[in-house]
Motif scaffolding. Structure first.
Motif, PDB file in Angstrom:
ATOM      1  N   ILE A  10       0.864  -1.181   0.000  1.00 48.79           N
ATOM      2  CA  ILE A  10       0.000   0.000   0.000  1.00 48.79           C
ATOM      3  C   ILE A  10       0.901   1.231   0.000  1.00 48.79           C
ATOM      4  CG2 ILE A  10      -1.760   1.289   1.285  1.00 48.79           C
ATOM      5  CD1 ILE A  10      -2.632  -1.456   2.487  1.00 48.79           C
ATOM      6  N   GLU A  11       0.586   2.173  -0.879  1.00 51.42           N
ATOM      7  CA  GLU A  11       1.326   3.434  -0.904  1.00 51.42           C
ATOM      8  C   GLU A  11       0.828   4.292   0.256  1.00 51.42           C
ATOM      9  OE1 GLU A  11       2.133   7.098  -3.984  1.00 51.42           O
ATOM     10  OE2 GLU A  11       1.407   5.184  -4.765  1.00 51.42           O
ATOM     11  N   VAL A  12       1.765   4.863   1.012  1.00 53.29           N
ATOM     12  CA  VAL A  12       1.421   5.570   2.245  1.00 53.29           C
ATOM     13  C   VAL A  12       1.877   7.022   2.176  1.00 53.29           C
ATOM     14  CG1 VAL A  12       1.654   5.572   4.754  1.00 53.29           C
ATOM     15  CG2 VAL A  12       1.756   3.407   3.507  1.00 53.29           C
ATOM     16  N   ARG A  13       0.969   7.930   2.571  1.00 50.92           N
ATOM     17  CA  ARG A  13       1.294   9.356   2.686  1.00 50.92           C
ATOM     18  C   ARG A  13       0.750   9.868   4.010  1.00 50.92           C
ATOM     19  NH1 ARG A  13      -0.928   8.752  -2.463  1.00 50.92           N
ATOM     20  NH2 ARG A  13       0.513   9.185  -4.157  1.00 50.92           N
ATOM     21  N   SER A  14       1.349  10.947   4.505  1.00 49.27           N
ATOM     22  CA  SER A  14       0.775  11.649   5.656  1.00 49.27           C
ATOM     23  C   SER A  14       1.050  13.129   5.486  1.00 49.27           C
ATOM     24  CB  SER A  14       1.348  11.130   6.977  1.00 49.27           C
ATOM     25  OG  SER A  14       2.692  11.532   7.140  1.00 49.27           O
ATOM     26  N   ALA A  15       0.163  13.943   6.069  1.00 47.80           N
ATOM     27  CA  ALA A  15       0.306  15.388   5.947  1.00 47.80           C
ATOM     28  C   ALA A  15      -0.503  16.063   7.041  1.00 47.80           C
ATOM     29  CB  ALA A  15      -0.173  15.848   4.569  1.00 47.80           C
ATOM     30  N   GLY A  16      -0.276  17.366   7.188  1.00 46.34           N
ATOM     31  CA  GLY A  16      -1.005  18.133   8.190  1.00 46.34           C
ATOM     32  C   GLY A  16      -1.501  19.451   7.629  1.00 46.34           C
ATOM     33  N   SER A  17      -2.620  19.915   8.162  1.00 41.34           N
ATOM     34  CA  SER A  17      -3.169  21.192   7.708  1.00 41.34           C
ATOM     35  C   SER A  17      -2.351  22.366   8.252  1.00 41.34           C
ATOM     36  CB  SER A  17      -4.638  21.311   8.128  1.00 41.34           C
ATOM     37  OG  SER A  17      -4.789  21.069   9.513  1.00 41.34           O
ATOM     38  N   ALA A  18      -1.678  22.167   9.378  1.00 44.91           N
ATOM     39  CA  ALA A  18      -0.772  23.175   9.952  1.00 44.91           C
ATOM     40  C   ALA A  18       0.415  22.429  10.560  1.00 44.91           C
ATOM     41  CB  ALA A  18      -1.491  24.003  11.009  1.00 44.91           C
ATOM     42  N   PRO A  19       1.335  21.928   9.714  1.00 42.24           N
ATOM     43  CA  PRO A  19       2.398  21.040  10.197  1.00 42.24           C
ATOM     44  C   PRO A  19       3.297  21.674  11.260  1.00 42.24           C
ATOM     45  CG  PRO A  19       2.536  21.334   7.804  1.00 42.24           C
ATOM     46  CD  PRO A  19       1.441  22.210   8.295  1.00 42.24           C
ATOM     47  N   ALA A  20       3.681  20.828  12.206  1.00 40.09           N
ATOM     48  CA  ALA A  20       4.634  21.228  13.243  1.00 40.09           C
ATOM     49  C   ALA A  20       6.034  21.270  12.633  1.00 40.09           C
ATOM     50  CB  ALA A  20       4.587  20.232  14.398  1.00 40.09           C
ATOM     51  N   ASP A  21       7.001  21.704  13.427  1.00 41.16           N
ATOM     52  CA  ASP A  21       8.374  21.742  12.922  1.00 41.16           C
ATOM     53  C   ASP A  21       9.099  20.413  13.088  1.00 41.16           C
ATOM     54  OD1 ASP A  21       8.513  21.976  15.660  1.00 41.16           O
ATOM     55  OD2 ASP A  21      10.036  23.540  15.662  1.00 41.16           O
ATOM     56  N   GLN A  22       8.533  19.508  13.895  1.00 39.64           N
ATOM     57  CA  GLN A  22       9.141  18.185  14.074  1.00 39.64           C
ATOM     58  C   GLN A  22       8.088  17.198  14.548  1.00 39.64           C
ATOM     59  OE1 GLN A  22      12.109  18.670  17.149  1.00 39.64           O
ATOM     60  NE2 GLN A  22      10.627  18.418  18.785  1.00 39.64           N
ATOM     61  N   VAL A  23       8.405  15.922  14.394  1.00 43.39           N
ATOM     62  CA  VAL A  23       7.520  14.871  14.893  1.00 43.39           C
ATOM     63  C   VAL A  23       7.582  14.877  16.417  1.00 43.39           C
ATOM     64  CG1 VAL A  23       7.120  12.371  14.930  1.00 43.39           C
ATOM     65  CG2 VAL A  23       7.767  13.494  12.798  1.00 43.39           C
ATOM     66  N   ASN A  24       6.436  14.656  17.033  1.00 43.36           N
ATOM     67  CA  ASN A  24       6.318  14.624  18.494  1.00 43.36           C
ATOM     68  C   ASN A  24       7.296  13.584  19.063  1.00 43.36           C
ATOM     69  OD1 ASN A  24       5.489  13.940  21.132  1.00 43.36           O
ATOM     70  ND2 ASN A  24       3.350  14.367  20.695  1.00 43.36           N
ATOM     71  N   PRO A  25       8.236  14.008  19.921  1.00 37.63           N
ATOM     72  CA  PRO A  25       9.222  13.067  20.470  1.00 37.63           C
ATOM     73  C   PRO A  25       8.591  11.915  21.264  1.00 37.63           C
ATOM     74  CG  PRO A  25       9.766  15.339  21.074  1.00 37.63           C
ATOM     75  CD  PRO A  25       8.453  15.375  20.366  1.00 37.63           C
ATOM     76  N   VAL A  26       7.434  12.147  21.873  1.00 39.61           N
ATOM     77  CA  VAL A  26       6.772  11.060  22.616  1.00 39.61           C
ATOM     78  C   VAL A  26       6.172  10.048  21.628  1.00 39.61           C
ATOM     79  CG1 VAL A  26       5.072  10.483  24.393  1.00 39.61           C
ATOM     80  CG2 VAL A  26       6.361  12.606  24.562  1.00 39.61           C
ATOM     81  N   ALA A  27       5.697  10.513  20.482  1.00 38.28           N
ATOM     82  CA  ALA A  27       5.224   9.591  19.444  1.00 38.28           C
ATOM     83  C   ALA A  27       6.401   8.760  18.920  1.00 38.28           C
ATOM     84  CB  ALA A  27       4.552  10.356  18.308  1.00 38.28           C
ATOM     85  N   VAL A  28       7.547   9.394  18.738  1.00 31.65           N
ATOM     86  CA  VAL A  28       8.757   8.681  18.312  1.00 31.65           C
ATOM     87  C   VAL A  28       9.099   7.596  19.329  1.00 31.65           C
ATOM     88  CG1 VAL A  28      11.240   8.898  17.869  1.00 31.65           C
ATOM     89  CG2 VAL A  28       9.665  10.641  16.990  1.00 31.65           C
ATOM     90  N   GLN A  29       9.056   7.958  20.614  1.00 30.92           N
ATOM     91  CA  GLN A  29       9.360   7.004  21.687  1.00 30.92           C
ATOM     92  C   GLN A  29       8.349   5.853  21.695  1.00 30.92           C
ATOM     93  OE1 GLN A  29       9.259   8.766  25.612  1.00 30.92           O
ATOM     94  NE2 GLN A  29       9.586   6.816  26.641  1.00 30.92           N
ATOM     95  N   ALA A  30       7.066   6.175  21.567  1.00 32.77           N
ATOM     96  CA  ALA A  30       6.027   5.144  21.597  1.00 32.77           C
ATOM     97  C   ALA A  30       6.185   4.160  20.440  1.00 32.77           C
ATOM     98  CB  ALA A  30       4.638   5.788  21.561  1.00 32.77           C
ATOM     99  N   MET A  31       6.523   4.672  19.265  1.00 32.33           N
ATOM    100  CA  MET A  31       6.705   3.785  18.115  1.00 32.33           C
ATOM    101  C   MET A  31       7.982   2.962  18.254  1.00 32.33           C
ATOM    102  SD  MET A  31       4.005   4.068  16.345  1.00 32.33           S
ATOM    103  CE  MET A  31       4.396   3.340  14.752  1.00 32.33           C
ATOM    104  N   ALA A  32       9.018   3.543  18.817  1.00 33.42           N
ATOM    105  CA  ALA A  32      10.270   2.809  19.039  1.00 33.42           C
ATOM    106  C   ALA A  32      10.025   1.609  19.951  1.00 33.42           C
ATOM    107  CB  ALA A  32      11.335   3.729  19.618  1.00 33.42           C
ATOM    108  N   GLU A  33       9.109   1.755  20.900  1.00 33.08           N
ATOM    109  CA  GLU A  33       8.789   0.649  21.810  1.00 33.08           C
ATOM    110  C   GLU A  33       8.236  -0.567  21.071  1.00 33.08           C
ATOM    111  OE1 GLU A  33       7.665   3.159  25.866  1.00 33.08           O
ATOM    112  OE2 GLU A  33       6.055   2.190  24.743  1.00 33.08           O
ATOM    113  N   VAL A  34       7.646  -0.360  19.887  1.00 31.41           N
ATOM    114  CA  VAL A  34       7.117  -1.477  19.108  1.00 31.41           C
ATOM    115  C   VAL A  34       7.991  -1.764  17.879  1.00 31.41           C
ATOM    116  CG1 VAL A  34       4.753  -1.240  19.949  1.00 31.41           C
ATOM    117  CG2 VAL A  34       5.449   0.005  17.883  1.00 31.41           C
ATOM    118  N   GLY A  35       9.219  -1.224  17.905  1.00 34.28           N
ATOM    119  CA  GLY A  35      10.197  -1.549  16.875  1.00 34.28           C
ATOM    120  C   GLY A  35      10.073  -0.779  15.569  1.00 34.28           C
TER     121      GLY A  35
END
Length: 136
Positions: A33-58
């Motif tokens: 599946i081709e995957v895209r993501s975007a935001g209507s008002a993008p932040a300057d970086q990915v949320n570090p807690v989201a990065v941490q949460a995803m790292a926990e599942v590899g």
């Protein structure tokens, strides 16, 4: 829908929910599946807690960057999944639209983000199963 369906995940900042959903879809679909993501008002970086949460599942999303939502991204996608961006997402006939009501991980600690991550994973797994059934 083409042979390889495409999905666009949209949230306001493209820093948490949509990044996690895109990463799960990319990881769990094995490139089918081709995957895209975007935001209507993008932040300057990915949320570090989201990065941490995803790292926990590899899954590593540390190098991802929030992207601005464009008409082209919507036009090139078969499925558009919004996560709290409301009317900011353009509508085109013939696209499949879904709105996933999810808590926003912005400003939350890891204990609050884990259930959001797990909810997103479950929804992505259901989406993959549905897209595969539709393709048959």
């Amino acid at each position: 829908m083409t042979d390889k369906p495409s999905v666009l995940f949209v949230c306001v900042h493209n820093a948490g929910r949509s990044q996690m959903a895109a990463a799960f879809l990319h990881h769990l679909s094995s490139g089918d599946i081709e995957v895209r993501s975007a935001g209507s008002a993008p932040a300057d970086q990915v949320n570090p807690v989201a990065v941490q949460a995803m790292a926990e599942v590899g899954i590593d999303i540390a190098a991802e960057q929030p992207k601005i939502l464009t008409d082209q991204a919507v036009q090139e996608s078969d499925v558009v999944i919004t996560m709290g961006c409301g009317d900011a997402c353009p509508f085109y006939p013939g696209k499949r639209y879904e709105d996933w009501e999810l808590d926003d991980p912005a400003g939350q600690g890891i204990e609050a983000v884990r259930p959001i991550r797990d909810d997103i994973r479950g929804r992505v797994e259901a989406l993959i199963a549905d897209l595969k059934a539709t393709a048959r």
